[in-house]
Each structure stands twice: as C-alpha cells, then as structure tokens.
Design a protein around this motif. Structure first.
Motif, PDB file in Angstrom:
ATOM      1  N   LEU A  77       0.836  -1.205   0.000  1.00  0.00           N
ATOM      2  CA  LEU A  77       0.000   0.000   0.000  1.00  0.00           C
ATOM      3  C   LEU A  77       0.868   1.251   0.000  1.00  0.00           C
ATOM      4  N   ASP A  78       1.949   1.230   0.780  1.00  0.00           N
ATOM      5  CA  ASP A  78       2.887   2.342   0.813  1.00  0.00           C
ATOM      6  C   ASP A  78       3.472   2.580  -0.576  1.00  0.00           C
ATOM      7  N   GLN A  79       3.791   1.517  -1.275  1.00  0.00           N
ATOM      8  CA  GLN A  79       4.356   1.647  -2.621  1.00  0.00           C
ATOM      9  C   GLN A  79       3.339   2.250  -3.590  1.00  0.00           C
ATOM     10  N   VAL A  80       2.074   1.858  -3.475  1.00  0.00           N
ATOM     11  CA  VAL A  80       1.023   2.436  -4.324  1.00  0.00           C
ATOM     12  C   VAL A  80       0.957   3.947  -4.120  1.00  0.00           C
ATOM     13  N   LEU A  81       0.994   4.373  -2.857  1.00  0.00           N
ATOM     14  CA  LEU A  81       0.933   5.809  -2.567  1.00  0.00           C
ATOM     15  C   LEU A  81       2.164   6.541  -3.107  1.00  0.00           C
ATOM     16  N   LYS A  82       3.336   5.945  -2.950  1.00  0.00           N
ATOM     17  CA  LYS A  82       4.558   6.564  -3.485  1.00  0.00           C
ATOM     18  C   LYS A  82       4.477   6.695  -5.003  1.00  0.00           C
ATOM     19  N   THR A  83       3.941   5.672  -5.666  1.00  0.00           N
ATOM     20  CA  THR A  83       3.790   5.715  -7.118  1.00  0.00           C
ATOM     21  C   THR A  83       2.853   6.846  -7.526  1.00  0.00           C
ATOM     22  N   TRP A  84       1.731   6.972  -6.833  1.00  0.00           N
ATOM     23  CA  TRP A  84       0.788   8.050  -7.147  1.00  0.00           C
ATOM     24  C   TRP A  84       1.433   9.421  -6.932  1.00  0.00           C
ATOM     25  N   ARG A  85       2.152   9.592  -5.830  1.00  0.00           N
ATOM     26  CA  ARG A  85       2.813  10.882  -5.581  1.00  0.00           C
ATOM     27  C   ARG A  85       3.824  11.210  -6.669  1.00  0.00           C
TER      28      ARG A  85
END
Length: 121
Positions: A77-85
C-alpha cells in the motif's frame, strides 16, 4: 503539533520510539494529538458537508493475515501511494485529499452478552 517530515507522510514504530530517551512522554503526547486528528477526519468523512467536485470514500474491511502478511500488505500500500505521488500530475482544479489508513489486529470490542459469533472470518 506533529507534522510529516517527508512528502511520503508519516510512518513510525511507537514501540521503538518509546525506547528512546524521553520516548514514553513523546509517544503519549503524539498519541493524544494523532487520536484527536483521526477523530476529526472520521467526523468530517461521515458528517461533513459535501463539496461540489470532490469525492469522499469510506472503506472498512477485515482480512485474516499473519504478521508477515500484514507487513507485506502495508509495504505494498505504501508503494502504491509513493507511485501516485511520483507519477500523477495535478490537474486544474485538483485539491489535496487526506488518506488515513490503519492496519491492525481486529479489535475485541464486544458488547455485553455478545459471544463473538459474528466476528469477521
């Protein structure tokens, strides 16, 4: 007031922080402030006035996981958020959204006379 020290948000281990000099007091203060902020976010999502051209999503679910699986899910989930940012360019009319996420063992909050038979599988 506590603020994120990174554009990636805040991620910390309260157990590790408590072990530092002055850590117990710092954790206590942080918990009170973070809890108040969480309550404000929940109240706004559930009862706040809806604004045109915005979206409010409330999602709640339960999963049966091992500790290792919970850590893996958290990292994904953290990686998904980093990708979106990193990849999403703000469009005209974009605004800042808040995402508050907690992953923890399902709380044992039974009311009087509840035998737990309805606990999620």
């Amino acid at each position: 007031m506590w603020r994120a020290t990174s554009p990636d948000g805040l991620r910390l281990s309260l157990d590790q922080l408590k072990k530092q000099p002055g850590g117990r007091a710092a954790v206590s203060v942080w918990q009170r402030q973070a809890s108040a902020w969480a309550h404000q976010l929940v109240d706004q999502a559930h009862y706040g006035e809806r604004q045109k051209d915005t979206e409010v999503v409330i999602e709640e679910t339960s999963l049966r996981l091992t500790k290792d699986q919970a850590m893996k899910l958290s990292e994904e989930l953290d990686q998904v958020l980093k990708t979106w940012r990193r990849t999403v360019e703000p469009a005209e009319g974009a605004r800042t959204y808040s995402l508050y996420l907690m992953l923890q063992p399902y709380p044992d909050v039974r009311s009087e006379g509840d035998d737990g038979a309805d606990e999620p599988a």
